[in-house]
Design a protein around this motif. Structure first.
Motif, PDB file in Angstrom:
ATOM      1  N   SER A   1       0.741  -1.131   0.063  1.00 45.41           N
ATOM      2  CA  SER A   1       0.090  -0.042   0.112  1.00 45.41           C
ATOM      3  C   SER A   1       0.825   1.238   0.043  1.00 45.41           C
ATOM      4  CB  SER A   1      -0.755   0.070   1.318  1.00 45.41           C
ATOM      5  OG  SER A   1      -0.050   0.068   2.488  1.00 45.41           O
ATOM      6  N   ARG A   2       0.391   2.274  -0.702  1.00 41.73           N
ATOM      7  CA  ARG A   2       1.156   3.557  -0.437  1.00 41.73           C
ATOM      8  C   ARG A   2       0.036   4.714  -0.795  1.00 41.73           C
ATOM      9  NH1 ARG A   2       0.896   1.484  -5.540  1.00 41.73           N
ATOM     10  NH2 ARG A   2       0.720   3.015  -7.210  1.00 41.73           N
ATOM     11  N   PHE A   3       0.783   5.929  -0.418  1.00 39.46           N
ATOM     12  CA  PHE A   3       0.230   7.274  -0.744  1.00 39.46           C
ATOM     13  C   PHE A   3       0.885   7.812  -1.845  1.00 39.46           C
ATOM     14  CE2 PHE A   3      -0.235   6.939   4.076  1.00 39.46           C
ATOM     15  CZ  PHE A   3      -1.587   7.261   3.915  1.00 39.46           C
ATOM     16  N   GLU A   4       0.173   8.113  -2.929  1.00 40.27           N
ATOM     17  CA  GLU A   4       0.440   8.741  -4.191  1.00 40.27           C
ATOM     18  C   GLU A   4       0.196  10.263  -3.937  1.00 40.27           C
ATOM     19  OE1 GLU A   4       0.403   5.816  -7.751  1.00 40.27           O
ATOM     20  OE2 GLU A   4      -0.906   7.254  -7.561  1.00 40.27           O
ATOM     21  N   LEU A   5       1.274  11.120  -3.640  1.00 44.57           N
ATOM     22  CA  LEU A   5       0.914  12.775  -3.753  1.00 44.57           C
ATOM     23  C   LEU A   5       1.418  13.236  -5.064  1.00 44.57           C
ATOM     24  CD1 LEU A   5       0.891  15.309  -1.771  1.00 44.57           C
ATOM     25  CD2 LEU A   5       3.396  14.967  -1.481  1.00 44.57           C
ATOM     26  N   LYS A   6       0.288  14.010  -5.553  1.00 40.50           N
ATOM     27  CA  LYS A   6       0.641  14.494  -6.820  1.00 40.50           C
ATOM     28  C   LYS A   6       0.167  15.947  -6.935  1.00 40.50           C
ATOM     29  CE  LYS A   6      -0.636  10.386  -9.258  1.00 40.50           C
ATOM     30  NZ  LYS A   6      -1.539   9.837 -10.499  1.00 40.50           N
ATOM     31  N   LYS A   7       0.640  16.890  -7.776  1.00 41.88           N
ATOM     32  CA  LYS A   7       0.149  18.240  -7.788  1.00 41.88           C
ATOM     33  C   LYS A   7      -0.957  18.290  -8.969  1.00 41.88           C
ATOM     34  CE  LYS A   7       2.552  22.755  -8.259  1.00 41.88           C
ATOM     35  NZ  LYS A   7       4.025  23.339  -8.298  1.00 41.88           N
TER      36      LYS A   7
ATOM     37  N   PHE B   1      -3.321  13.754  -2.430  1.00 31.40           N
ATOM     38  CA  PHE B   1      -2.975  12.534  -2.369  1.00 31.40           C
ATOM     39  C   PHE B   1      -3.959  11.333  -2.367  1.00 31.40           C
ATOM     40  CE2 PHE B   1      -3.260  13.952   2.146  1.00 31.40           C
ATOM     41  CZ  PHE B   1      -3.887  12.801   2.642  1.00 31.40           C
ATOM     42  N   ASN B   2      -3.707  10.372  -2.850  1.00 35.74           N
ATOM     43  CA  ASN B   2      -4.687   9.030  -2.600  1.00 35.74           C
ATOM     44  C   ASN B   2      -3.816   7.918  -1.840  1.00 35.74           C
ATOM     45  OD1 ASN B   2      -6.894   9.771  -4.628  1.00 35.74           O
ATOM     46  ND2 ASN B   2      -5.140   9.627  -6.216  1.00 35.74           N
ATOM     47  N   LEU B   3      -4.630   7.201  -1.094  1.00 39.34           N
ATOM     48  CA  LEU B   3      -4.290   5.854  -0.242  1.00 39.34           C
ATOM     49  C   LEU B   3      -4.544   4.866  -1.069  1.00 39.34           C
ATOM     50  CD1 LEU B   3      -2.975   4.292   1.962  1.00 39.34           C
ATOM     51  CD2 LEU B   3      -4.867   4.816   3.046  1.00 39.34           C
ATOM     52  N   LEU B   4      -3.600   4.271  -1.853  1.00 37.88           N
ATOM     53  CA  LEU B   4      -3.965   2.855  -2.619  1.00 37.88           C
ATOM     54  C   LEU B   4      -3.649   1.695  -1.769  1.00 37.88           C
ATOM     55  CD1 LEU B   4      -2.959   5.371  -4.671  1.00 37.88           C
ATOM     56  CD2 LEU B   4      -2.464   3.579  -6.094  1.00 37.88           C
ATOM     57  N   ALA B   5      -4.559   0.821  -1.850  1.00 37.01           N
ATOM     58  CA  ALA B   5      -4.550  -0.693  -1.333  1.00 37.01           C
ATOM     59  C   ALA B   5      -3.100  -1.224  -1.904  1.00 37.01           C
ATOM     60  CB  ALA B   5      -5.663  -1.282  -1.301  1.00 37.01           C
ATOM     61  N   GLY B   6      -2.977  -2.400  -1.601  1.00 37.53           N
ATOM     62  CA  GLY B   6      -1.841  -3.255  -2.283  1.00 37.53           C
ATOM     63  C   GLY B   6      -2.172  -3.880  -3.446  1.00 37.53           C
ATOM     64  N   ASN B   7      -3.346  -3.851  -4.177  1.00 34.94           N
ATOM     65  CA  ASN B   7      -3.819  -4.011  -5.121  1.00 34.94           C
ATOM     66  C   ASN B   7      -3.857  -2.802  -6.245  1.00 34.94           C
ATOM     67  OD1 ASN B   7      -6.119  -2.848  -4.421  1.00 34.94           O
ATOM     68  ND2 ASN B   7      -7.536  -4.895  -4.751  1.00 34.94           N
TER      69      ASN B   7
ATOM     70  N   GLU C   1     -12.236  -0.574   6.475  1.00 37.59           N
ATOM     71  CA  GLU C   1     -11.296  -1.702   7.234  1.00 37.59           C
ATOM     72  C   GLU C   1     -10.022  -1.701   6.266  1.00 37.59           C
ATOM     73  OE1 GLU C   1     -11.716  -3.373  10.110  1.00 37.59           O
ATOM     74  OE2 GLU C   1     -13.464  -1.983  10.163  1.00 37.59           O
ATOM     75  N   SER C   2     -10.078  -1.445   4.998  1.00 39.16           N
ATOM     76  CA  SER C   2      -8.842  -1.427   4.151  1.00 39.16           C
ATOM     77  C   SER C   2      -8.060  -0.333   4.510  1.00 39.16           C
ATOM     78  CB  SER C   2      -9.204  -1.317   2.843  1.00 39.16           C
ATOM     79  OG  SER C   2      -8.284  -1.334   2.106  1.00 39.16           O
ATOM     80  N   VAL C   3      -8.660   0.983   4.929  1.00 36.28           N
ATOM     81  CA  VAL C   3      -8.026   2.159   5.289  1.00 36.28           C
ATOM     82  C   VAL C   3      -7.160   1.899   6.776  1.00 36.28           C
ATOM     83  CG1 VAL C   3      -8.098   4.742   5.821  1.00 36.28           C
ATOM     84  CG2 VAL C   3      -9.340   3.782   3.557  1.00 36.28           C
ATOM     85  N   LYS C   4      -8.028   1.196   7.462  1.00 36.71           N
ATOM     86  CA  LYS C   4      -7.344   1.124   8.901  1.00 36.71           C
ATOM     87  C   LYS C   4      -6.410   0.166   8.672  1.00 36.71           C
ATOM     88  CE  LYS C   4     -11.752   1.075  11.450  1.00 36.71           C
ATOM     89  NZ  LYS C   4     -12.660   0.170  12.070  1.00 36.71           N
ATOM     90  N   ALA C   5      -6.077  -0.954   7.796  1.00 33.51           N
ATOM     91  CA  ALA C   5      -5.231  -1.931   7.639  1.00 33.51           C
ATOM     92  C   ALA C   5      -4.077  -1.326   7.140  1.00 33.51           C
ATOM     93  CB  ALA C   5      -5.539  -3.023   7.117  1.00 33.51           C
ATOM     94  N   ASN C   6      -4.324  -0.555   5.856  1.00 32.55           N
ATOM     95  CA  ASN C   6      -3.100   0.161   5.021  1.00 32.55           C
ATOM     96  C   ASN C   6      -2.564   1.486   5.207  1.00 32.55           C
ATOM     97  OD1 ASN C   6      -3.099  -2.095   2.575  1.00 32.55           O
ATOM     98  ND2 ASN C   6      -5.202  -1.946   2.842  1.00 32.55           N
TER      99      ASN C   6
ATOM    100  N   LEU D   1       3.717   3.491   2.477  1.00 28.83           N
ATOM    101  CA  LEU D   1       4.771   4.428   2.177  1.00 28.83           C
ATOM    102  C   LEU D   1       4.311   5.700   1.293  1.00 28.83           C
ATOM    103  CD1 LEU D   1       7.523   1.733   1.224  1.00 28.83           C
ATOM    104  CD2 LEU D   1       7.253   2.889   3.392  1.00 28.83           C
ATOM    105  N   THR D   2       5.216   6.864   1.284  1.00 29.96           N
ATOM    106  CA  THR D   2       4.694   7.794   0.258  1.00 29.96           C
ATOM    107  C   THR D   2       5.565   7.757  -0.874  1.00 29.96           C
ATOM    108  OG1 THR D   2       4.121   9.146   2.284  1.00 29.96           O
ATOM    109  CG2 THR D   2       4.523  10.378   0.332  1.00 29.96           C
TER     110      THR D   2
END
Length: 111
Positions: free
Chosen positions: A3-9, A17-23, A95-100, A105-106
């Motif tokens: 999982s990761r945070f994607e920070l964009k302009k 930013f978006n929080l992306l799950a492992g998929n 639940e996915s946000v809680k877990a991920n 990482l950013t």
């Protein structure tokens, strides 16, 4: 993939930013921030607040589609989910946000 945070302009020179799950699926999208530093603080706020069930607003859009928000301790909305087809799917998103969220990482793509 982790999982990761994607920070964009954005096109209007704000940061999001978006929080992306492992998929790779987006599970939370932030508000727009005026500065990169503020957006990074928002990411830290997600990490801190994601595990706390009381920080989630379980809502329905005008068309009846369930979605959720994540709020900081001061009540300010940090991010919002997509709209879901049902409450069960929305709750799985929470639940996915809680877990991920806490360990994500950013990936800073704002440069």
């Amino acid at each position: 993939m982790a999982s990761r945070f994607e920070l964009k302009k954005s096109s209007n020179d704000k940061f999001v930013f978006n929080l992306l799950a492992g998929n790779g699926q987006v599970i939370l999208t932030s508000e727009l921030y005026d500065s990169r530093a503020s957006a990074l603080n928002g990411i830290e706020s997600v990490r801190k607040n994601a595990p706390d069930d009381g920080r989630y607003g379980r809502l329905c859009a005008k068309d009846g589609s369930p979605y959720f928000t994540l709020k900081a301790g001061n009540g300010q909305i940090i991010g919002q989910s997509q709209r879901y087809k049902g409450e069960k799917a929305r709750d799985a998103g929470i639940e996915s946000v809680k877990a991920n969220g806490p360990g994500a990482l950013t990936d800073d793509q704002s440069a």
